[in-house]
Design a protein around this motif. Structure first.
Motif, PDB file in Angstrom:
ATOM      1  N   GLY A 159      -0.078   4.472   2.143  1.00  0.00           N
ATOM      2  CA  GLY A 159      -0.768   4.660   0.870  1.00  0.00           C
ATOM      3  C   GLY A 159       0.177   5.073  -0.245  1.00  0.00           C
ATOM      4  O   GLY A 159       0.042   4.619  -1.391  1.00  0.00           O
ATOM      5  N   TYR A 160       1.146   5.921   0.088  1.00  0.00           N
ATOM      6  CA  TYR A 160       2.142   6.361  -0.893  1.00  0.00           C
ATOM      7  C   TYR A 160       2.982   5.182  -1.380  1.00  0.00           C
ATOM      8  O   TYR A 160       3.240   5.041  -2.581  1.00  0.00           O
ATOM      9  N   ALA A 161       3.406   4.317  -0.467  1.00  0.00           N
ATOM     10  CA  ALA A 161       4.215   3.156  -0.847  1.00  0.00           C
ATOM     11  C   ALA A 161       3.428   2.192  -1.733  1.00  0.00           C
ATOM     12  O   ALA A 161       3.958   1.662  -2.719  1.00  0.00           O
ATOM     13  N   PHE A 181      -5.308   7.634   0.502  1.00  0.00           N
ATOM     14  CA  PHE A 181      -3.997   8.149   0.119  1.00  0.00           C
ATOM     15  C   PHE A 181      -3.433   7.366  -1.074  1.00  0.00           C
ATOM     16  O   PHE A 181      -2.783   7.943  -1.949  1.00  0.00           O
ATOM     17  N   ARG A 182      -3.669   6.072  -1.108  1.00  0.00           N
ATOM     18  CA  ARG A 182      -3.192   5.273  -2.234  1.00  0.00           C
ATOM     19  C   ARG A 182      -3.844   5.734  -3.531  1.00  0.00           C
ATOM     20  O   ARG A 182      -3.167   5.914  -4.549  1.00  0.00           O
ATOM     21  N   GLN A 183      -5.155   5.943  -3.487  1.00  0.00           N
ATOM     22  CA  GLN A 183      -5.855   6.399  -4.679  1.00  0.00           C
ATOM     23  C   GLN A 183      -5.382   7.784  -5.107  1.00  0.00           C
ATOM     24  O   GLN A 183      -5.257   8.065  -6.299  1.00  0.00           O
ATOM     25  N   TYR A 184      -5.134   8.646  -4.154  1.00  0.00           N
ATOM     26  CA  TYR A 184      -4.679  10.000  -4.481  1.00  0.00           C
ATOM     27  C   TYR A 184      -3.275   9.974  -5.089  1.00  0.00           C
ATOM     28  O   TYR A 184      -2.990  10.687  -6.063  1.00  0.00           O
ATOM     29  N   CYS A 185      -2.403   9.155  -4.504  1.00  0.00           N
ATOM     30  CA  CYS A 185      -1.020   9.116  -4.978  1.00  0.00           C
ATOM     31  C   CYS A 185      -0.896   8.527  -6.376  1.00  0.00           C
ATOM     32  O   CYS A 185       0.105   8.773  -7.070  1.00  0.00           O
TER      33      CYS A 185
END
Length: 280
Positions: free
Chosen positions: A98-100, A161-165
C-alpha cells in the motif's frame, strides 16, 4: 431550541442507543448464560434468558480443564498461532504494498491498484478452488501456511494502507533522501511510525477475520490436531447434545483474545479508520 427540549432529545437518543446496544449484546449474553446451564436444560428449552437461577453452574468450564478438554486447548493454540502470525505478516507485506502504491510513481501503478480493487470485489468463495489447487501443488495441505498464505496480502489491507499513506507528507521522504537514508530506512524509520493508527486498525480487522475464519481452514486442514477453534467447535455439535457443555463454555472463551486485541489497539482504531477512509 429550548434547553428542556434539548434535554428530552438527549434522553430519547440515549434510550435508542441503549436499546440498540442491548440488542447487539443479546447473542453474547445468551451464550454466556447457556455456558452456565447444564446440557439437559439446553436440550429441553434451547437458548433462552428464561431459566432457573438455581441451575447455573461452572461445571461446564471445569470440563474444559479436564481430560475431555485437552483437544480444545490444542485448537485454541492453533488459532492463536495462525492469527498471530497472520497479523504480523499481513501488516508487514500489505503495508509495504500500500505504501508503494501511494508514495512512488512507477509504470503500471494504476493498473496494479485497479487489480487490487478488482480482486477486492471478487468473493473469496470464487477463488477457493484455484487456491486449493495451488496449496496442493505447493504441498502445503494440512499446515499453518496453507491457512495463512492466501490472506497474507489481503486486498482490503492493501487498499486501506494505500489510502492512509496518501495523507502522509512526501516532503519527509525527500528530506530523508538528502540525509542519505535508504528507501527501506525511510519506510521503517520514518513512515511506519506515522502509520501507527492504520496498523492498529488493520491488526484488529485482520485478527478478527483470521480468528473467525471457518470455510478456508476447513478445506485445507485434515487432522484434528491442526484444527482451528471454529472447526474444532463445530465437531462438537451432535444430534444428541452430549458435547454442549464444552461447546458453549469453549465458545465464550474464544471471545477473550478478540476483546484483548481490541482493548490493546482501541486508542488508534477509530482514528485509523477515519483518516484512512477520507484520503483520496
Amino acid at each position: 431550541m429550548t434547553t428542556k427540549k434539548k434535554k428530552w432529545i438527549s434522553i430519547a437518543v440515549t434510550f435508542i442507543f441503549a436499546v440498540i446496544t442491548l440488542t447487539a449484546l443479546f447473542p453474547i449474553i445468551s451464550l454466556v448464560v447457556a455456558s452456565l446451564r447444564p446440557a439437559s436444560g439446553l436440550m429441553r428449552e434451547g437458548l433462552s434468558l428464561l431459566f432457573d437461577p438455581a441451575e447455573l453452574t461452572f461445571s461446564n468450564y471445569l470440563s474444559i480443564f479436564s481430560e475431555s478438554g485437552q483437544q480444545y486447548w490444542r485448537w485454541y493454540l492453533n488459532s492463536l498461532l495462525i492469527s498471530g502470525m497472520l497479523i504480523v505478516l499481513s501488516l508487514f507485506f500489505s503495508s509495504m504494498v500500500g505504501y508503494a502504491l501511494a508514495m512512488y510513481q512507477f509504470k503500471g501503478r494504476n493498473v496494479l491498484f485497479v487489480l487490487v480493487l478488482f480482486i477486492l470485489m471478487i468473493p473469496f468463495e470464487i477463488l477457493m478452488l484455484p487456491l486449493y489447487q495451488l496449496m496442493i501443488d505447493l504441498n502445503l495441505i494440512n499446515s499453518y501456511f496453507a491457512v495463512m498464505l492466501p490472506l497474507i496480502v489481503a486486498p482490503i489491507a492493501v487498499f486501506f494502507f494505500r489510502q492512509y499513506c496518501l495523507g502522509l507528507p512526501k516532503e519527509l521522504m525527500e528530506s530523508a533522501r538528502i540525509d542519505g537514508c535508504t528507501e527501506y530506512g525511510i519506510f521503517f524509520r520514518i513512515m511506519a511510525p506515522l502509520m501507527g493508527p492504520s496498523f492498529a486498525a488493520m491488526a484488529i480487522l485482520q485478527g478478527l477475520t483470521s480468528w473467525n475464519n471457518f470455510l478456508w481452514p476447513l478445506l485445507v486442514l485434515r487432522s484434528s490436531d491442526m484444527f482451528t477453534l471454529p472447526i474444532g467447535l463445530s465437531t462438537l455439535m451432535t444430534p444428541y447434545g452430549n458435547n454442549y457443555e464444552l461447546l458453549f463454555s469453549g465458545s465464550v472463551l474464544t471471545i477473550i483474545p478478540i476483546i484483548i486485541l481490541f482493548l490493546f489497539f482501541q486508542k488508534f482504531f477509530i482514528s485509523g479508520l477515519t483518516v484512512g477512509g477520507v484520503k483520496g
